[in-house]
Design a protein around this motif. Structure first.
Motif, mmCIF file in Angstrom:
data_model
loop_
_atom_site.group_PDB
_atom_site.id
_atom_site.type_symbol
_atom_site.label_atom_id
_atom_site.label_comp_id
_atom_site.label_asym_id
_atom_site.label_seq_id
_atom_site.Cartn_x
_atom_site.Cartn_y
_atom_site.Cartn_z
ATOM 1 N N GLU A 1 1.175 -1.199 0.059
ATOM 2 C CA GLU A 1 -0.284 0.096 0.127
ATOM 3 C C GLU A 1 0.998 1.299 0.229
ATOM 4 O O GLU A 1 0.175 2.463 -0.264
ATOM 5 C CB GLU A 1 -1.486 -0.150 1.043
ATOM 6 C CG GLU A 1 -1.621 -1.087 1.419
ATOM 7 C CD GLU A 1 -2.771 -0.850 2.618
ATOM 8 O OE1 GLU A 1 -3.485 -0.205 2.830
ATOM 9 O OE2 GLU A 1 -2.619 -1.711 3.197
ATOM 10 N N ASN A 2 2.249 1.223 -0.052
ATOM 11 C CA ASN A 2 3.396 2.497 -0.114
ATOM 12 C C ASN A 2 2.527 3.361 1.025
ATOM 13 O O ASN A 2 2.081 4.212 1.242
ATOM 14 C CB ASN A 2 3.067 2.720 -1.197
ATOM 15 C CG ASN A 2 4.334 4.082 -1.341
ATOM 16 O OD1 ASN A 2 5.061 4.040 -0.799
ATOM 17 N ND2 ASN A 2 3.636 4.431 -2.315
ATOM 18 N N LEU A 3 2.649 2.721 2.456
ATOM 19 C CA LEU A 3 2.700 3.543 3.408
ATOM 20 C C LEU A 3 4.340 3.860 4.213
ATOM 21 O O LEU A 3 4.382 4.806 4.485
ATOM 22 C CB LEU A 3 1.864 2.682 4.337
ATOM 23 C CG LEU A 3 0.171 2.476 3.659
ATOM 24 C CD1 LEU A 3 -0.371 1.080 5.017
ATOM 25 C CD2 LEU A 3 -0.982 3.106 3.719
ATOM 26 N N LEU A 4 5.171 3.239 3.547
ATOM 27 C CA LEU A 4 6.261 3.598 4.619
ATOM 28 C C LEU A 4 7.133 4.514 4.037
ATOM 29 O O LEU A 4 7.189 4.405 2.523
ATOM 30 C CB LEU A 4 7.282 2.771 4.798
ATOM 31 C CG LEU A 4 6.879 1.724 6.067
ATOM 32 C CD1 LEU A 4 7.677 -0.157 5.518
ATOM 33 C CD2 LEU A 4 7.524 2.066 6.927
ATOM 34 N N ASN A 5 7.355 5.971 4.864
ATOM 35 C CA ASN A 5 7.760 6.848 3.987
ATOM 36 C C ASN A 5 7.971 7.053 2.191
ATOM 37 O O ASN A 5 8.540 7.269 1.406
ATOM 38 C CB ASN A 5 9.103 6.887 4.213
ATOM 39 C CG ASN A 5 9.829 8.669 4.113
ATOM 40 O OD1 ASN A 5 9.030 9.471 3.981
ATOM 41 N ND2 ASN A 5 11.258 8.572 4.972
ATOM 42 N N PRO A 6 6.706 7.626 1.918
ATOM 43 C CA PRO A 6 5.959 7.507 0.410
ATOM 44 C C PRO A 6 6.230 8.501 -0.438
ATOM 45 O O PRO A 6 6.736 9.286 0.341
ATOM 46 C CB PRO A 6 4.302 7.264 0.144
ATOM 47 C CG PRO A 6 4.075 7.822 1.508
ATOM 48 C CD PRO A 6 4.717 7.554 2.635
ATOM 49 N N GLY A 7 7.056 8.165 -1.773
ATOM 50 C CA GLY A 7 7.677 8.980 -2.224
ATOM 51 C C GLY A 7 8.835 9.780 -2.005
ATOM 52 O O GLY A 7 8.890 10.861 -2.559
ATOM 53 N N LYS A 8 9.422 8.955 -1.635
ATOM 54 C CA LYS A 8 10.481 9.488 -1.834
ATOM 55 C C LYS A 8 11.630 8.227 -3.308
ATOM 56 O O LYS A 8 12.252 9.132 -3.652
ATOM 57 C CB LYS A 8 11.535 8.336 -0.492
ATOM 58 C CG LYS A 8 10.827 9.380 0.176
ATOM 59 C CD LYS A 8 10.658 10.537 0.654
ATOM 60 C CE LYS A 8 9.814 11.676 1.835
ATOM 61 N NZ LYS A 8 8.714 11.317 1.987
ATOM 62 N N ILE A 9 11.973 7.285 -2.679
ATOM 63 C CA ILE A 9 12.151 6.049 -4.186
ATOM 64 C C ILE A 9 11.901 6.360 -5.215
ATOM 65 O O ILE A 9 12.583 6.925 -6.787
ATOM 66 C CB ILE A 9 13.308 5.224 -3.401
ATOM 67 C CG1 ILE A 9 14.016 4.902 -2.297
ATOM 68 C CG2 ILE A 9 13.928 4.227 -4.893
ATOM 69 C CD1 ILE A 9 15.061 5.884 -2.899
ATOM 70 N N VAL A 10 10.142 6.205 -4.845
ATOM 71 C CA VAL A 10 9.904 6.791 -6.284
ATOM 72 C C VAL A 10 9.079 7.894 -6.161
ATOM 73 O O VAL A 10 8.507 8.303 -4.909
ATOM 74 C CB VAL A 10 8.648 5.058 -6.754
ATOM 75 C CG1 VAL A 10 7.657 5.606 -7.625
ATOM 76 C CG2 VAL A 10 9.516 4.713 -6.817
ATOM 77 N N ALA A 11 9.136 8.927 -7.156
ATOM 78 C CA ALA A 11 8.094 10.324 -6.464
ATOM 79 C C ALA A 11 7.119 10.083 -6.537
ATOM 80 O O ALA A 11 6.477 9.446 -6.638
ATOM 81 C CB ALA A 11 8.682 11.848 -7.867
ATOM 82 N N PRO A 12 6.269 11.095 -5.578
ATOM 83 C CA PRO A 12 4.831 11.394 -5.428
ATOM 84 C C PRO A 12 4.504 11.403 -6.451
ATOM 85 O O PRO A 12 5.087 12.530 -7.570
ATOM 86 C CB PRO A 12 4.627 12.508 -4.784
ATOM 87 C CG PRO A 12 5.475 13.009 -4.525
ATOM 88 C CD PRO A 12 7.005 12.270 -4.553
ATOM 89 N N GLY A 13 2.614 11.749 -6.786
ATOM 90 C CA GLY A 13 1.474 11.892 -7.470
ATOM 91 C C GLY A 13 1.958 13.370 -7.449
ATOM 92 O O GLY A 13 2.020 14.103 -6.237
ATOM 93 N N MET A 14 1.553 14.373 -8.178
ATOM 94 C CA MET A 14 1.174 15.998 -8.368
ATOM 95 C C MET A 14 -0.826 15.851 -8.153
ATOM 96 O O MET A 14 -0.991 15.646 -8.513
ATOM 97 C CB MET A 14 1.221 16.403 -9.332
ATOM 98 C CG MET A 14 2.826 16.633 -9.619
ATOM 99 S SD MET A 14 4.159 17.672 -9.133
ATOM 100 C CE MET A 14 3.153 19.171 -10.443
#
Length: 486
Positions: free
Chosen positions: A431-444
């Motif tokens: 579910e991408n809960l652990l520090n999301p948006g770091k190695i794979v960038a977050p959506g806009m």
């Protein structure tokens, strides 16, 4: 639902959790200063802040997050500016700075077990009581934490002799979203190195130490980059150097404007070496210095310079904002790359600090004072990527990813590790809960079909040619080295 959420968290963690809006807002940034238009694309303010007092508190917080689908962002002291400790989807902010105990020192094996919030400089003082010391530490040692530096991937003071933080850490304990703790050694640690705590939260690290020993510092001035490069190439081969730090005249001018005590002639460079007393050879070093047109400072100046090794970001005083570009660069290509960088940004006050991290490679930081209040600041920021782009043409590579440079994650980690990371992320954190948006960038937030890393990367590339023509607008030393206010 909101009240039930708060009730359960409070029941689990007591006074270790806070929902106070002012407290939560204090965690929506790190050392970097990003334009509001970029920050508006993520939910940087957490819903709650958890300051665990024990490892069991971490287990409780992660178990709760896994059961409720709540994002979790781990944070140490947030002493870097790459966005690795900034929430992107709100949720829980896990402030690990209070997990700061030195758990055990093994003098015979020369190892130390620590919690992730232990600060490097404090650890050094603790080890010295046992006749030991850190093998390596960051230049931000007075504030940076052991766990944070491992999670971001670091090299620094002592790396020329001992390698990266990955070479120093022997084993780690990691807690996952299921609340289980696993101990990892060797290759099993690698997925957690440089990945910003996005696979699990580190709660213990075992570090290799060295015997405490006196280091003899030297400070040497060189008239140009090519003389400095030639000296470094031979010095690294000829001496058992613990640390080698290089400063440009612009960096020294910034430091002096911020309260430093030395200066350099325009175009000159400073090399600061630290060599174990048992390996020091004054006569041999003096001869090598003379061969490469260097001039050695007094022992007092050398000790002052070495004593200042932990305070690079005090130059923010001259900004009031400082743009930072960081990258790896081959020692053999240093002079040519730096001359091109300095020429490219000749309208700016530009400073350079570099550390030799192996016999063949440097990590280089380029500092550009600016003002984040300026209307054109988002464009001016693109100047920070120009040095790294030039460095690539000279065999350089990116330093780290975090959130703002997530588009470069594959290059930072390497294709094989990146692919392995993506597989493990799906397995451990679907579910991408652990520090999301770091190695794979977050959506806009405003344009979900794009991710923030790509926008930053492309925006910087497009703005970069124009940004270099925006003259320096900060406070402090001018491009010519004279101190004044604009």
């Amino acid at each position: 639902m909101k009240d039930e959420y708060r009730r359960r968290l409070t029941q689990l963690l007591g006074d270790s959790v806070s929902f106070d809006q002012q407290i939560c807002a204090a965690y929506d940034h790190d050392l970097g200063e990003m334009p509001g238009v970029l920050m508006a694309q993520i939910k940087a303010c957490p819903t709650a802040v958890v300051v665990p007092k024990t490892t069991q508190d971490v287990v409780k917080a992660l178990t709760f997050a896994g059961e409720t689908g709540t994002p979790v962002t781990p944070r140490g002291q947030a002493s870097s500016g790459f966005g690795g400790a900034i929430p992107t989807r709100g949720g829980l902010l896990l402030d690990l700075s209070s997990l700061n105990r030195v758990l055990a020192v093994d003098q015979e094996a020369m190892t130390v077990d620590v919690e992730p919030g232990v600060v490097w400089q404090g650890l050094s003082k603790e080890l010295q009581r046992c006749g030991l010391d850190n093998r390596i530490c960051p230049t931000s040692a007075p504030s940076a934490t052991v766990g944070g530096w491992f999670a971001m991937g670091g090299v620094g003071i002592g790396s020329l002799r001992y390698g990266s933080v990955a070479d120093v850490v022997e084993e780690i304990d990691v807690v996952g979203l299921d609340g289980r703790t696993v101990t990892c050694r060797g290759d099993r640690m690698q997925p957690y190195y440089q990945t910003c705590g996005s696979l699990g939260i580190i709660t213990r690290l075992r570090l290799k130490c060295r015997k405490a020993e006196a280091l003899r510092p030297y400070a040497i001035e060189f008239p140009d980059a090519f003389s400095l490069q030639a000296f470094m190439q031979e010095a690294i081969r000829s001496f058992d150097i613990d640390t080698a730090i290089l400063h440009s005249d612009g960096y020294v001018a910034m430091r002096k404007a911020a309260g430093g005590h030395h200066s350099l002639a325009k175009g000159h460079f400073l090399a600061i070496l630290a060599i174990p007393e048992s390996q020091a050879d004054d006569a041999k070093l003096a001869l090598l210095t003379k061969m490469h047109k260097g001039e050695q400072f007094s022992e007092q100046v050398a000790r002052e310079e070495w004593g200042d090794r932990f305070y690079p970001m005090r130059i923010k005083k001259v900004g009031p904002t400082v743009l930072v570009g960081e990258f790896y660069l081959p020692v053999d290509n240093f002079a040519a790359a730096w001359e091109e960088i300095a020429g490219d940004l000749s309208r700016d006050c530009i400073g350079m600090e570099a550390l030799a991290i192996s016999k063949s490679e440097l990590t280089v930081l380029v500092y550009l004072p600016e003002c984040s209040k300026d209307l054109l600041y988002p464009v001016r920021m693109a100047k920070a990527v120009r040095p790294a782009a030039i460095a690539r043409r000279h065999g350089g590579r990116p330093y780290t990813a975090g959130m703002w440079f997530a588009a470069e994650s594959k290059e930072v980690l390497g294709k094989a590790k990146y692919a392995g990371y993506r597989r493990l992320k799906k397995e451990l954190d679907p579910e991408n809960l652990l520090n999301p948006g770091k190695i794979v960038a977050p959506g806009m937030r405003w344009l979900p079909i794009l991710n923030l890393g790509t926008v930053v990367h492309l925006g910087s590339a497009l703005a970069s040619p124009f940004a270099r023509f925006l003259s320096y607008r900060g406070k402090g030393p001018s491009p010519s080295g004279e101190h004044h206010e604009h």
